[in-house]
Write a protein that holds these residues in place. Sequence first.
Motif, mmCIF file in Angstrom:
data_model
loop_
_atom_site.group_PDB
_atom_site.id
_atom_site.type_symbol
_atom_site.label_atom_id
_atom_site.label_comp_id
_atom_site.label_asym_id
_atom_site.label_seq_id
_atom_site.Cartn_x
_atom_site.Cartn_y
_atom_site.Cartn_z
ATOM 1 N N PHE A 165 75.738 38.739 13.194
ATOM 2 C CA PHE A 165 75.019 38.785 14.465
ATOM 3 C C PHE A 165 74.244 40.081 14.621
ATOM 4 N N LYS A 167 71.973 42.532 17.139
ATOM 5 C CA LYS A 167 71.792 42.835 18.556
ATOM 6 C C LYS A 167 70.311 42.931 18.885
ATOM 7 N N TYR A 173 73.495 39.123 21.198
ATOM 8 C CA TYR A 173 73.641 38.989 19.761
ATOM 9 C C TYR A 173 73.268 37.574 19.315
ATOM 10 N N TYR A 175 71.902 35.199 15.471
ATOM 11 C CA TYR A 175 71.630 35.249 14.031
ATOM 12 C C TYR A 175 70.849 34.014 13.615
#
Length: 237
Positions: A165, A167, A173, A175
């Motif tokens: 993940f 930020k 967060y 991905y």
Amino acid sequence: MTSVQELAKMIDHSILHPTMTDNDLKRECAVAAQYNVASVCVKPYAVKQARQLLENTDVYVGCVIGFPAGNSAIEVKVFEAETACNDGAVEVDMVINIGKALQGDWEYIELEVSSVTKVCHKNGAIVKVIFETDYVADKVDIKKLCEICTKVGADYVKTSSGFGFVKGADGRYSYMGATIENLKLMRENSGPNVKIKAAGGVRTLDGLLAVREVGCTRCGATATVAILEEAKKRFGE
């Protein structure tokens, strides 16, 4: 012609979320057995139990090493891999040292991947090397990792852990996981004996078909049931 069983044998059914209990493991191993997927990918402590649960099936037991952040010392990753093999794992998904890759310490990365690969092969297990492409996103770095994995004889290169993940500016967060662009890059820069595994973000049948189209032979998934039920509707039993 595509068959449901061919697609099932692409899937490594992931049982990796930190909150998962032994009951979750039993349920998900039953899913893996029901759909006859390629493997389950479990946390290190769960290997023995998964091996027992899948004893009379064709589903392999795989285990993650240095997961998810890749920060363990090389010696620890080797010990963890050997322990997993002794517990019954025949596939090992290791996370590289991400910081070392980002600083271009390729000598370290080569030693790390080589060391884990050697101990796994000695114990009859295959190795999938996780790059974590949300962090190691530079194409030059991904290419170099593919070359190293080819050199040391790793069996697979793999995009992601599913937990990489990043930020954002808003503090949240997120991905991406596997992208078609990165998978193509990995296929183009890996040797013919190195296979490609997509992981992270493949949640639909069309997603699975898309990664297969660019050369993936394995795909990590938690949405196994949804993917394969859709495949049954589209391609028949």
